[in-house]
Motif scaffolding. Sequence first.
Motif, PDB file in Angstrom:
ATOM      1  N   ARG A  41       0.726  -1.270   0.097  1.00  0.00           N
ATOM      2  CA  ARG A  41       0.053   0.058  -0.001  1.00  0.00           C
ATOM      3  C   ARG A  41       1.055   1.212   0.073  1.00  0.00           C
ATOM      4  O   ARG A  41       1.526   1.478   0.873  1.00  0.00           O
ATOM      5  CB  ARG A  41      -0.919  -0.069   1.259  1.00  0.00           C
ATOM      6  CG  ARG A  41      -2.255  -0.804   0.702  1.00  0.00           C
ATOM      7  CD  ARG A  41      -3.509  -0.797   1.761  1.00  0.00           C
ATOM      8  NE  ARG A  41      -2.948  -1.244   3.074  1.00  0.00           N
ATOM      9  CZ  ARG A  41      -3.085  -0.531   4.245  1.00  0.00           C
ATOM     10  NH1 ARG A  41      -3.580   0.618   4.164  1.00  0.00           N
ATOM     11  NH2 ARG A  41      -2.559  -1.081   5.434  1.00  0.00           N
ATOM     12  N   ILE A  42       0.795   1.810  -1.095  1.00  0.00           N
ATOM     13  CA  ILE A  42       1.785   3.250  -1.214  1.00  0.00           C
ATOM     14  C   ILE A  42       0.824   4.169  -1.708  1.00  0.00           C
ATOM     15  O   ILE A  42      -0.090   4.054  -2.394  1.00  0.00           O
ATOM     16  CB  ILE A  42       2.661   2.962  -2.425  1.00  0.00           C
ATOM     17  CG1 ILE A  42       3.615   1.679  -2.316  1.00  0.00           C
ATOM     18  CG2 ILE A  42       3.772   4.117  -2.365  1.00  0.00           C
ATOM     19  CD1 ILE A  42       4.385   1.342  -3.277  1.00  0.00           C
ATOM     20  N   LYS A  43       1.125   5.387  -0.635  1.00  0.00           N
ATOM     21  CA  LYS A  43       0.226   6.451  -1.142  1.00  0.00           C
ATOM     22  C   LYS A  43       0.797   7.661  -1.632  1.00  0.00           C
ATOM     23  O   LYS A  43       1.904   8.037  -0.902  1.00  0.00           O
ATOM     24  CB  LYS A  43      -0.614   6.795   0.057  1.00  0.00           C
ATOM     25  CG  LYS A  43      -1.791   6.162   0.510  1.00  0.00           C
ATOM     26  CD  LYS A  43      -2.725   6.623   1.167  1.00  0.00           C
ATOM     27  CE  LYS A  43      -4.050   5.631   1.256  1.00  0.00           C
ATOM     28  NZ  LYS A  43      -4.677   5.415   2.388  1.00  0.00           N
ATOM     29  N   LEU A  44       0.671   8.263  -2.389  1.00  0.00           N
ATOM     30  CA  LEU A  44       1.283   9.357  -2.815  1.00  0.00           C
ATOM     31  C   LEU A  44       0.277  10.640  -2.561  1.00  0.00           C
ATOM     32  O   LEU A  44      -0.606  10.618  -3.509  1.00  0.00           O
ATOM     33  CB  LEU A  44       1.900   9.368  -4.462  1.00  0.00           C
ATOM     34  CG  LEU A  44       2.532  10.664  -4.878  1.00  0.00           C
ATOM     35  CD1 LEU A  44       3.875  10.686  -4.123  1.00  0.00           C
ATOM     36  CD2 LEU A  44       2.709  10.463  -6.343  1.00  0.00           C
ATOM     37  N   ASN A  45       0.815  11.676  -1.631  1.00  0.00           N
ATOM     38  CA  ASN A  45      -0.357  12.540  -1.651  1.00  0.00           C
ATOM     39  C   ASN A  45      -1.955  12.230  -1.358  1.00  0.00           C
ATOM     40  O   ASN A  45      -2.728  12.430  -1.860  1.00  0.00           O
ATOM     41  CB  ASN A  45      -0.277  13.735  -2.741  1.00  0.00           C
ATOM     42  CG  ASN A  45       1.161  14.623  -2.694  1.00  0.00           C
ATOM     43  OD1 ASN A  45       1.642  14.648  -1.688  1.00  0.00           O
ATOM     44  ND2 ASN A  45       1.324  14.889  -3.935  1.00  0.00           N
ATOM     45  N   THR A  46      -1.879  11.061  -0.531  1.00  0.00           N
ATOM     46  CA  THR A  46      -3.196  10.560  -0.152  1.00  0.00           C
ATOM     47  C   THR A  46      -3.963   9.885  -1.389  1.00  0.00           C
ATOM     48  O   THR A  46      -5.131   9.275  -1.291  1.00  0.00           O
ATOM     49  CB  THR A  46      -4.330  11.558   0.144  1.00  0.00           C
ATOM     50  OG1 THR A  46      -4.855  12.377  -0.911  1.00  0.00           O
ATOM     51  CG2 THR A  46      -3.941  12.654   1.396  1.00  0.00           C
ATOM     52  N   MET A  47      -3.088   9.634  -2.459  1.00  0.00           N
ATOM     53  CA  MET A  47      -3.531   8.973  -3.537  1.00  0.00           C
ATOM     54  C   MET A  47      -2.937   7.387  -3.372  1.00  0.00           C
ATOM     55  O   MET A  47      -1.682   7.302  -3.730  1.00  0.00           O
ATOM     56  CB  MET A  47      -3.375   9.472  -4.844  1.00  0.00           C
ATOM     57  CG  MET A  47      -3.907   9.026  -5.992  1.00  0.00           C
ATOM     58  SD  MET A  47      -3.710   9.836  -7.572  1.00  0.00           S
ATOM     59  CE  MET A  47      -3.799   8.660  -8.825  1.00  0.00           C
ATOM     60  N   ASP A  48      -3.759   6.635  -3.703  1.00  0.00           N
ATOM     61  CA  ASP A  48      -3.484   5.071  -3.656  1.00  0.00           C
ATOM     62  C   ASP A  48      -2.481   4.789  -4.987  1.00  0.00           C
ATOM     63  O   ASP A  48      -3.107   4.836  -6.144  1.00  0.00           O
ATOM     64  CB  ASP A  48      -4.502   3.976  -3.734  1.00  0.00           C
ATOM     65  CG  ASP A  48      -4.434   3.368  -2.184  1.00  0.00           C
ATOM     66  OD1 ASP A  48      -5.389   3.292  -1.878  1.00  0.00           O
ATOM     67  OD2 ASP A  48      -3.264   3.243  -1.826  1.00  0.00           O
ATOM     68  N   ILE A  49      -1.255   4.370  -4.874  1.00  0.00           N
ATOM     69  CA  ILE A  49      -0.731   4.206  -6.164  1.00  0.00           C
ATOM     70  C   ILE A  49       0.141   2.934  -6.387  1.00  0.00           C
ATOM     71  O   ILE A  49       0.855   2.465  -7.150  1.00  0.00           O
ATOM     72  CB  ILE A  49       0.509   5.354  -6.536  1.00  0.00           C
ATOM     73  CG1 ILE A  49       1.615   4.923  -5.259  1.00  0.00           C
ATOM     74  CG2 ILE A  49       0.018   6.591  -6.660  1.00  0.00           C
ATOM     75  CD1 ILE A  49       2.842   5.787  -5.783  1.00  0.00           C
ATOM     76  N   GLY A  50      -0.137   1.805  -5.225  1.00  0.00           N
ATOM     77  CA  GLY A  50       0.380   0.708  -5.052  1.00  0.00           C
ATOM     78  C   GLY A  50      -0.006  -0.289  -6.213  1.00  0.00           C
ATOM     79  O   GLY A  50       0.886  -1.298  -6.485  1.00  0.00           O
TER      80      GLY A  50
END
Lengths: 232, 310, 361
Positions: A41-50
């Motif tokens: 689970r990876i989040k960039l600026n609250t967006m899920d990018i996983g």
Amino acid sequence: MKNISFSLRKGEILGIGGVAGNGQDELLACLSGEALRPQDRIKLNTMDIGHLAPNARRALGLLAAPEERLGHAAAPDMSLTENAMLTGMVRKELSRSGFLDWPRARAFAQEVIETFDVRTPDAQSAARSLSGGNLQKFVIGREVLQNPSVLIVNQPTWGVDAAAAAAIRQALLDLASQGAGVIIISQDLDELIEISTNFAALNAGCLSAARPMSGLSLDEIGLLLGGANAAA
Amino acid sequence: MDLSSISPTLLVASLMVAATPILLASIGELVVEKSGVLNLGVEGMMIIGAIAGFAAAVGTGSPIIGFICAALGGAALSLVFALLTQFFLSNQVATGLALTLFGLGLSALMGQSYIGIKPPASAKLDLPVISDIPILGPVLFSHDITVYVALALVAGVWWFLKYTRGGLILRAVGESHDAAHALGYKVVKIRIMAIMFGGACAGLGGAALSLVRVPQWTEGMTAGAGWIALAIVVFASWKPARVLLGAYLFGGVAVLQLNLQAAGVSIPVEYLSMSPYLITIIVLVAMSAHRNKTALNAPAALGRAFHASR
Amino acid sequence: MLRLEKRPNPSKTWAYMAPVLAVFATMIGGGIMFATLGKDPFEAIRTIFYDPLFSEFAWYYRPQLLVKGAPLIMIAIGLSMGFRAGIWNIGAEGQYIIGAICGAGAALAFYPAQSAFIFPTMIFFGALGGFVWAMIPAILKTRFGTNEILVSLMLVYVAEQLLASMSLGLLKNPEGFGFPGSRNLQQYASAHNAELWTGTGIHMGVMFAFIAVIFAYVLLARHQMGFHIRLTGESPKAAKFSGVNPKRLVVYCLGFSGALAGLAGMFEVSGPSGQISIDFNVGYGFTAIIVAFLGRLHPIGILLAGLLMALTYIGGEIAQSSLGLPSAAIQAFQGMLLFFLLALDMLTNFKLKLASAGSHP
């Protein structure tokens, strides 16, 4: 890799130290999108990018520079222009409906060469004709000039001459001061001590909790590297 | 349709003979691949061996000289492959293909004057009482010498790889040529020897086809046997004993479909003839689907060119 | 002692010179081979290379260059894409056969109706047939990791059996007096792949071959897909880093080469060859592999290499009738060509250096 968890702020340089073979390459591959695993689970600026592939992550501003220069970060027999196209396609708009803009790619490569003082006859030279230091400057510079919001580098100055190493470290510092988040995975403790804001240790696939660099003594760093305080 | 006309004893006996050419080629290729080289030219080396052996046997009247010449012919052709891939560092896939195409053409050329001729018959094992035992006799004790030679070769390779120092070095070269080189082993020399052994075996296999199994010379008579040998090496997870199993399995299918054709089974001849190839595909898929096990056995440096950078 | 030293930059001169030198080396090697067969080497080489172009009957032979070259070029273009990416489609011969069967089958399904729609339908089915046949190794590779070399090759033998089955069964000519083989498509106007301009040898297949060359050129030089193909072949890890999806690439490359091979088969069966018969296939699928390498996997190179190969085929036929040279000699000759090319190819990436005895390596 086991249960790695951390967060990165704007302008922060997170230094991840550790002896080679503790999961560094795997960590970068997971972050860059080369190794897609459903449980990440990876989040960039609250967006899920996983779940996103490398180029989708690039579009959102997450860039990476792997450890292996020839054969991974750059294709050895291809020119610097083509290697600029390798990662710059998305953010530098080098492709229009599938068709590649080679003159623009060449200009971008030239820009990297000039800004980072890469010693090479021209942008058409093969990547393998550059010295280690110069190629690394090109690889890092290529990512820096794409204005990432997050940049992850693995062993950025390994095998690089002192002048080039200093230039690379300065580039990373500048990038962070402009508001990007930087993660440096490195075996070089001096380097991490010099430029990291926070420090974490990677040991046998486990990442310790990140601590501010300024407060850490060498003994504490040693303990962390040995596996103490690992986030279980 | 008369399935009862198929005799199991004869079936097993003939499958052993049918499998021998492929067995010889496969065990040779196994050694080559163990050293880290992928030689797709097996088909070419087999057919050169077939014609070389045939021509020599017919010319001298002695099948043994035929077999020796076949082995030499296969080894000579494989030397070209060795030269190109080890010294000129050419792409192994392309070079192997070139070998096959060249071998097919050259053999057809050499074989022009040998079409339709019968070769001298090679010796069959004929032990006084043992060969006459009802089932075991034909199956185990009455074969042509080549069948026994092939089996002995498989046993020899197995023993060599497992118990000798030479076998250990060969495997090391195939797993990591850089490490072996650092330890002082002559990677290139070892690979060339392996390649030539593979060539000789393939040549023997070809001669087994033209002198024993068929026995005749026809252009292109290997009909893909060399390719099937390559598949068998994969099927066998690079283990000699499994090569035996694979070759016999394939031989079995080939012979069975012929028997079915003769028995008048209502499936059209062409579809029966397809069956060995289709079964090979199915076997390949099954092996690669169990990727975890087989991948552990493929020599790690398989197919990669070695260039001493020191 | 000769030593090999890696060049910092791949040599452009050698990239062009290697194929040319390979041809000359083959002429010498071939000459020696012919001499051992008891033929005059100079006359043989002249017959093969010079006569088709410049002799008194050249007006007949020159169009044949295009007729023989078109399928070779078309198949080789398709193969070169995959080869560049390390995807080895060795079964083009099988895809060629299936494309021919599907194309001819489509035409014969309409027989005896005449319509302008029949030929395009044949084109569609020819390409589809080859595409589907190539999808078998593609899917097996992407789903199970099965080696595409062996699967595509096995399928060649399966295709040959299918061809025999069709010639004797489903597609057999009911008015053929019991002989195996389908109706002759050359006599079926709507399905005939005729010469577009008489005497030139140019039929639809030739046009498609040229289009394929141009398409491949643009793809490789200008398009993202071409870049990904080149990258995957040179550096698979860098390709993954760049975002290439290796499975999708396998499907595209195998599908593309299969479709082109199928098209070549379809154009051949409806044109120069005429009917589906047991020995319809003459090995174009394998010779195309040589053409692809001889052309250095480059579209223009392949165009020239294909014409050169066609030349050796035609010259070989002339030599067969006028000099008694066996046809197998040409096959050996072509294999030799590939050998020499592979050997000389090394010089683009390595330099030969004379190391004097006693110097440190």
